[in-house]
Design a protein around this motif. Structure first.
Motif, PDB file in Angstrom:
ATOM      1  N   SER A 119       0.824  -1.311   0.049  1.00 16.27           N
ATOM      2  CA  SER A 119       0.031  -0.004  -0.089  1.00 16.27           C
ATOM      3  C   SER A 119       0.827   1.063   0.046  1.00 16.27           C
ATOM      4  O   SER A 119       0.502   2.341  -0.749  1.00 16.27           O
ATOM      5  CB  SER A 119      -0.823   0.028   1.235  1.00 16.27           C
ATOM      6  OG  SER A 119      -2.042  -0.935   1.312  1.00 16.27           O
ATOM      7  N   MET A 120       1.953   1.012   0.683  1.00 18.47           N
ATOM      8  CA  MET A 120       2.753   2.429   0.825  1.00 18.47           C
ATOM      9  C   MET A 120       3.868   2.312  -0.379  1.00 18.47           C
ATOM     10  O   MET A 120       4.952   3.438  -0.195  1.00 18.47           O
ATOM     11  CB  MET A 120       3.466   2.281   2.146  1.00 18.47           C
ATOM     12  CG  MET A 120       2.537   2.410   3.566  1.00 18.47           C
ATOM     13  SD  MET A 120       1.715   4.126   3.524  1.00 18.47           S
ATOM     14  CE  MET A 120       2.894   5.115   4.256  1.00 18.47           C
ATOM     15  N   GLY A 121       4.037   1.485  -1.274  1.00 18.61           N
ATOM     16  CA  GLY A 121       4.750   1.620  -2.362  1.00 18.61           C
ATOM     17  C   GLY A 121       6.169   1.118  -1.981  1.00 18.61           C
ATOM     18  O   GLY A 121       7.120   1.462  -2.535  1.00 18.61           O
ATOM     19  N   GLN A 122       6.346   0.302  -0.933  1.00 17.61           N
ATOM     20  CA  GLN A 122       7.522  -0.088  -0.380  1.00 17.61           C
ATOM     21  C   GLN A 122       7.745  -1.701  -0.779  1.00 17.61           C
ATOM     22  O   GLN A 122       6.788  -2.238  -1.245  1.00 17.61           O
ATOM     23  CB  GLN A 122       7.522   0.025   1.136  1.00 17.61           C
ATOM     24  CG  GLN A 122       7.485   1.341   1.490  1.00 17.61           C
ATOM     25  CD  GLN A 122       8.280   2.375   0.779  1.00 17.61           C
ATOM     26  OE1 GLN A 122       9.522   2.167   0.818  1.00 17.61           O
ATOM     27  NE2 GLN A 122       7.670   3.131   0.296  1.00 17.61           N
ATOM     28  N   PRO A 123       9.128  -2.221  -0.863  1.00 19.53           N
ATOM     29  CA  PRO A 123       9.308  -3.700  -1.191  1.00 19.53           C
ATOM     30  C   PRO A 123       8.657  -4.439  -0.097  1.00 19.53           C
ATOM     31  O   PRO A 123       8.351  -4.128   1.067  1.00 19.53           O
ATOM     32  CB  PRO A 123      10.956  -3.564  -0.867  1.00 19.53           C
ATOM     33  CG  PRO A 123      11.450  -2.192  -0.934  1.00 19.53           C
ATOM     34  CD  PRO A 123      10.342  -1.301  -0.639  1.00 19.53           C
ATOM     35  N   THR A 124       8.448  -5.690  -0.463  1.00 17.85           N
ATOM     36  CA  THR A 124       7.484  -6.355   0.394  1.00 17.85           C
ATOM     37  C   THR A 124       8.317  -7.014   1.621  1.00 17.85           C
ATOM     38  O   THR A 124       7.546  -7.494   2.403  1.00 17.85           O
ATOM     39  CB  THR A 124       6.959  -7.790  -0.370  1.00 17.85           C
ATOM     40  OG1 THR A 124       8.235  -8.293  -0.940  1.00 17.85           O
ATOM     41  CG2 THR A 124       6.103  -7.219  -1.784  1.00 17.85           C
ATOM     42  N   ASP A 125       9.446  -6.885   1.834  1.00 21.05           N
ATOM     43  CA  ASP A 125      10.204  -7.066   3.144  1.00 21.05           C
ATOM     44  C   ASP A 125      10.756  -5.689   3.709  1.00 21.05           C
ATOM     45  O   ASP A 125      11.336  -5.964   4.873  1.00 21.05           O
ATOM     46  CB  ASP A 125      11.608  -7.825   2.724  1.00 21.05           C
ATOM     47  CG  ASP A 125      12.645  -6.980   1.843  1.00 21.05           C
ATOM     48  OD1 ASP A 125      12.364  -6.020   1.268  1.00 21.05           O
ATOM     49  OD2 ASP A 125      13.685  -7.557   1.820  1.00 21.05           O
ATOM     50  N   GLY A 126      10.092  -4.590   3.494  1.00 26.56           N
ATOM     51  CA  GLY A 126      10.487  -3.317   3.956  1.00 26.56           C
ATOM     52  C   GLY A 126      10.143  -3.270   5.402  1.00 26.56           C
ATOM     53  O   GLY A 126      10.810  -2.941   6.345  1.00 26.56           O
ATOM     54  N   SER A 127       9.041  -3.725   5.621  1.00 27.28           N
ATOM     55  CA  SER A 127       8.551  -3.583   6.920  1.00 27.28           C
ATOM     56  C   SER A 127       9.335  -4.849   8.003  1.00 27.28           C
ATOM     57  O   SER A 127       9.654  -4.529   9.189  1.00 27.28           O
ATOM     58  CB  SER A 127       6.957  -3.996   7.200  1.00 27.28           C
ATOM     59  OG  SER A 127       6.414  -2.696   7.126  1.00 27.28           O
ATOM     60  N   ASP A 137      -2.610   7.158  -4.436  1.00 26.25           N
ATOM     61  CA  ASP A 137      -2.220   6.725  -2.810  1.00 26.25           C
ATOM     62  C   ASP A 137      -0.844   5.917  -2.754  1.00 26.25           C
ATOM     63  O   ASP A 137      -0.313   6.130  -1.771  1.00 26.25           O
ATOM     64  CB  ASP A 137      -3.121   6.135  -2.260  1.00 26.25           C
ATOM     65  CG  ASP A 137      -3.748   4.806  -3.004  1.00 26.25           C
ATOM     66  OD1 ASP A 137      -4.139   5.073  -4.391  1.00 26.25           O
ATOM     67  OD2 ASP A 137      -3.815   3.802  -2.547  1.00 26.25           O
ATOM     68  N   VAL A 138      -0.264   5.068  -3.577  1.00 24.84           N
ATOM     69  CA  VAL A 138       0.638   4.363  -3.594  1.00 24.84           C
ATOM     70  C   VAL A 138       1.999   4.924  -4.018  1.00 24.84           C
ATOM     71  O   VAL A 138       2.791   5.159  -2.989  1.00 24.84           O
ATOM     72  CB  VAL A 138       0.559   2.862  -4.468  1.00 24.84           C
ATOM     73  CG1 VAL A 138       1.668   2.006  -4.370  1.00 24.84           C
ATOM     74  CG2 VAL A 138      -0.661   2.154  -4.013  1.00 24.84           C
ATOM     75  N   GLY A 139       2.013   5.399  -5.177  1.00 26.29           N
ATOM     76  CA  GLY A 139       3.060   6.174  -5.267  1.00 26.29           C
ATOM     77  C   GLY A 139       3.401   7.629  -4.738  1.00 26.29           C
ATOM     78  O   GLY A 139       4.643   7.956  -4.179  1.00 26.29           O
ATOM     79  N   GLY A 140       2.359   8.244  -4.442  1.00 26.85           N
ATOM     80  CA  GLY A 140       2.474   9.486  -3.483  1.00 26.85           C
ATOM     81  C   GLY A 140       2.895   9.149  -2.088  1.00 26.85           C
ATOM     82  O   GLY A 140       3.780   9.793  -1.717  1.00 26.85           O
ATOM     83  N   ARG A 141       2.572   8.014  -1.415  1.00 25.39           N
ATOM     84  CA  ARG A 141       2.917   8.006  -0.107  1.00 25.39           C
ATOM     85  C   ARG A 141       4.346   7.596  -0.137  1.00 25.39           C
ATOM     86  O   ARG A 141       5.360   7.549   0.724  1.00 25.39           O
ATOM     87  CB  ARG A 141       1.927   6.878   0.724  1.00 25.39           C
ATOM     88  CG  ARG A 141       0.633   7.558   0.850  1.00 25.39           C
ATOM     89  CD  ARG A 141      -0.229   6.809   1.910  1.00 25.39           C
ATOM     90  NE  ARG A 141      -0.729   5.518   1.411  1.00 25.39           N
ATOM     91  CZ  ARG A 141      -1.705   4.863   1.589  1.00 25.39           C
ATOM     92  NH1 ARG A 141      -2.351   5.093   3.013  1.00 25.39           N
ATOM     93  NH2 ARG A 141      -2.212   3.789   0.927  1.00 25.39           N
TER      94      ARG A 141
END
Length: 494
Positions: free
Chosen positions: A23-31, A80-84
């Motif tokens: 949702s935040m446009g981050q890599p899937t292992d970011g969190s 919402d994805v790219g903006g965040r």
């Protein structure tokens, strides 16, 4: 065999983290990476083992409210994805529209929903408190409450600092990341923590290349409903509320009609609950596009089941379910996505899931069309014989209680079935929590209707709707429509 659609708290947290990253446009292992850094920072700061574990959980779940305010960010930023992503990486253009006034209501939604999800998962109060204040800043200029200094849970500082290091080092390089972080010392987080991080940043980032240690806290092994993940995903688009729950109920019932084994039925129901994971990666503007989708839009949509398949890599215990879920949009004639498989590669579970998803979608309203009546949905599916398996469609229609194509609808409408969302099961909670009129108002606003639109549909005044909304918020102990929707789904009210 009793169908068990529960997972461990740890698996639910991992799934929610994945949805948040998409949702935040981050890599899937970011969190996952940020969580390891947060726990490392807490340990270096002398925190007790429990506090280190809390830091990890807050970092994993820090985006768990981001689907709930996606529509707001889509309106504000256009994407919402790219903006965040641009917001997190400090790459927004100079004339961006983010202000305290414009972002405060979105931060309030995010924090309330994140905290409620922690409560649904039964996580410690320290984790819930951290999530409810995850956007607060040390100097009092954060959101939504503008708390400062020691009034902010320390776990928020661990999470914010670790998250910034992970994102900024990845996108700008370590040297620039540390420079940017230093500029936020005693503004976003305490300067003492920044100094501690600076001395260890390179070593801690290098540690992320090694496998993560297993989390073994007893609270993470408890079982929770997998539907929590489905509900969080569907907060992204108001008109999706409850969709995956309905698909799961219908698919399980259809599987029984098809004489599938209890194990297959369970896998099918669980796959239905997570089949929308990849939807989080597609901007709301694409989902709600007025008119024909472009080729670029379709490329984004075609990746939805791909990202769902990737969930099985990140969460091994859901590997089989994620693999099945990623076939939800395949079609017998090869026109589906993302693999473009044809009939030879699709088994009965795949065919049942595809038919159940399509049937429930047809029976729910969308911004570009009203809901189909059950007998109309049955007719539409039956007319697409090249795409959907006829036997699977018959099982789905039978499970839904809808008349077959060409048969008259009893009393003008199909009988209530699994796709109706379990109204009978919801009746008892409604009587104990909300009035019937309040349930109807809640159903309307959960679908994205304004007070005026709900009033028009229900033929009552907007002020009456507003009074009902205030009562709903009071009874459900929430302050935003997204949080009310999440609680209503959990309680079986809608």
């Amino acid at each position: 065999m009793q169908i068990d659609n529960t997972v461990t708290v740890e698996d639910a947290v991992q799934a929610l983290a994945l949805v948040g990253d998409l949702s935040m446009g981050q890599p899937t292992d970011g969190s996952i990476r940020a969580a390891r850094l947060a726990a490392r920072l807490a340990h270096a700061d002398g925190a007790a083992p429990d506090a280190c574990a809390h830091a990890r959980l807050v970092a994993l779940l820090r985006w768990s409210g981001c689907t709930a305010n996606a529509s707001g960010f889509a309106t504000l930023l256009g994407d919402d994805v790219g903006g965040r992503d641009a917001m997190l990486t400090h790459t927004l253009p100079p004339n961006h529209p983010l202000t305290v006034t414009s972002v405060t209501p979105l931060a309030r939604i995010h924090c309330e929903v994140s905290g409620d999800i922690a409560g649904l998962l039964g996580l410690p109060v320290e984790v819930e408190a951290g999530l409810r204040h995850v956007w607060e800043h040390y100097d009092g200029n954060g959101l939504p409450e503008r708390l400062s200094g020691p009034a902010i849970p320390t776990v928020v500082y661990y999470t914010s600092l670790a998250g910034d290091l992970e994102i900024l080092a990845r996108t700008h390089g370590l040297a620039d990341a540390l420079r940017m972080i230093a500029g936020m010392a005693d503004r976003k987080y305490p300067a003492a923590l920044v100094r501690m991080l600076t001395g260890h940043a390179r070593a801690w980032l290098d540690e992320l290349d090694a496998p993560a240690p297993a989390a073994d806290a007893p609270l993470l092994t408890r079982q929770v409903p997998l539907s929590i993940v489905a509900d969080m995903i569907e907060l992204k688009l108001p008109w999706l509320a409850g969709y995956s729950r309905k698909v799961a109920a219908l698919a399980e019932s259809a599987a029984a009609h098809a004489d599938l084994s209890p194990v297959q039925r369970q896998c099918l129901g669980r796959a239905a609950l997570i089949h929308g994971i990849g939807r989080a990666a597609v901007p709301n503007t694409v989902w709600e596009r007025d008119g024909r989708l472009s080729a670029a839009d379709w490329e984004k949509i075609r990746l939805v089941p791909y990202w769902t398949a990737r969930a099985g890599v990140q969460i091994p215990s859901l590997r089989l379910e994620a693999a099945l879920a990623s076939h939800a949009y395949e079609r017998l004639d090869g026109s589906g996505y993302f693999r473009n498989l044809n009939a030879d590669a699709l088994g009965l579970p795949h065919r049942l899931l595809a038919a159940a998803c399509a049937y429930v979608a047809l029976c729910m309203p969308r911004p570009w069309r009203p809901a189909h009546a059950p007998h109309e949905a049955a007719r539409v599916l039956a007319e697409q014989a090249g795409a959907f398996d006829a036997a699977a469609v018959r099982c789905v229609i039978a499970a839904a209680g809808a008349p077959a194509a060409g048969a008259p609808a009893a009393g003008g409408a199909a009988a209530s079935g699994a796709a109706a969302g379990g109204a009978a099961q919801a009746a008892a909670p409604r009587k104990n929590v909300l009035s019937e009129r309040e349930v109807e108002v809640l159903r309307r606003i959960s679908l994205g209707e304004s007070n005026k639109e709900a009033a028009r549909s229900m033929q009552i005044s907007p002020s009456t709707v507003r009074t009902h909304v205030e009562s709903i918020f009071r009874k459900l102990a929430c302050s935003t429509r997204a949080a009310a929707t999440l609680k209503a789904l959990t309680l079986g009210l809608i």
